[in-house]
Scaffold this motif. Structure first.
Motif, PDB file in Angstrom:
ATOM      1  N   ALA A 152       0.846  -1.198   0.000  1.00 59.03           N
ATOM      2  CA  ALA A 152       0.000   0.000   0.000  1.00 59.03           C
ATOM      3  C   ALA A 152       0.875   1.239   0.000  1.00 59.03           C
ATOM      4  CB  ALA A 152      -0.924  -0.003   1.207  1.00 59.03           C
ATOM      5  N   THR A 181       2.419   1.627  -3.440  1.00 60.73           N
ATOM      6  CA  THR A 181       1.409   2.068  -4.396  1.00 60.73           C
ATOM      7  C   THR A 181       1.208   3.574  -4.286  1.00 60.73           C
ATOM      8  OG1 THR A 181       0.306  -0.063  -4.260  1.00 60.73           O
ATOM      9  CG2 THR A 181      -0.985   1.763  -5.133  1.00 60.73           C
ATOM     10  N   THR A 230      -8.486   0.632  -6.538  1.00 62.00           N
ATOM     11  CA  THR A 230      -8.053  -0.604  -5.894  1.00 62.00           C
ATOM     12  C   THR A 230      -9.262  -1.448  -5.522  1.00 62.00           C
ATOM     13  OG1 THR A 230      -8.000   0.446  -3.722  1.00 62.00           O
ATOM     14  CG2 THR A 230      -5.934   0.384  -4.936  1.00 62.00           C
ATOM     15  N   THR A 234     -10.130  -5.103  -3.327  1.00 64.52           N
ATOM     16  CA  THR A 234      -9.666  -6.198  -2.477  1.00 64.52           C
ATOM     17  C   THR A 234     -10.863  -7.056  -2.114  1.00 64.52           C
ATOM     18  OG1 THR A 234      -9.939  -4.878  -0.478  1.00 64.52           O
ATOM     19  CG2 THR A 234      -7.757  -4.867  -1.487  1.00 64.52           C
TER      20      THR A 234
END
Length: 180
Positions: free
Chosen positions: A16, A19, A85, A87
């Motif tokens: 993270a 990114t 993103t 998840t």
């Protein structure tokens, strides 16, 4: 088992962070394209070559505000969709969850009286986000839209940094509004 969990969490946090660093570097490179060019060309730019390579469908996005400064220059603010993103987890097809988050890229331009971009600033803010829980293989879904409310320009201004790493207040003071 506990060690694997700790390593997984550490890796997720590390990725993270990487990114975010990569996104900031891309935003700076992307926005620096405008330096020294006429603002009218930048504002009307349909799609820069860099955006075409990245597959982006928006260059700097629509203008979200303009502020004339006492020194005769103007700050133009633009916002466009950026990184997205997703998840998720799935437990044997019975229960799962997913999160989708969209960031927005802020591109600010300091434009001189001659109409040329003299400096730029960039940053990002969270756009929309949603959390979903899926039951029985996705037959039943419960989602919460966690979309950020329309933020003020002051919040956006605090999220950007100029080419030299300064806040945009270093560009000058806002001119008094014209009263008719």
């Amino acid at each position: 088992m506990r060690v694997i969990t700790i390593l997984s969490i550490g890796l997720a946090i590390g990725l993270a962070g990487c990114t975010q660093v990569a996104e900031n570097a891309a935003n700076r490179s992307f926005t620096s394209y405008a330096l020294g060019k006429p603002y009218k060309d930048i504002a009307n730019l349909g799609q820069s070559p860099m955006a075409q390579l990245s597959g982006s469908d928006a260059t700097y996005g629509p203008m979200i505000g303009a502020t004339p400064l006492t020194n005769g220059m103007t700050v133009y603010r633009h916002m466009a969709p950026a990184a997205k993103t997703e998840t998720g987890t799935n437990f044997a097809g019975l229960v799962g969850s997913s999160t989708v988050s969209q960031n927005n890229r802020l591109s600010y331009f300091l434009v001189g009286a001659d109409g040329i971009v003299k400096d730029w600033a960039t940053g990002s803010v969270q756009g929309s986000a949603s959390d979903c829980v899926h039951y029985i293989g996705g037959i039943i879904n419960r989602c919460n839209d966690m979309r950020q409310l329309q933020a003020s320009l002051a919040l956006y201004d605090a999220r950007v940094a100029t080419k030299g790493g300064q806040p945009i207040s270093s560009w000058g003071e806002a001119a008094a509004p014209v009263v008719n």
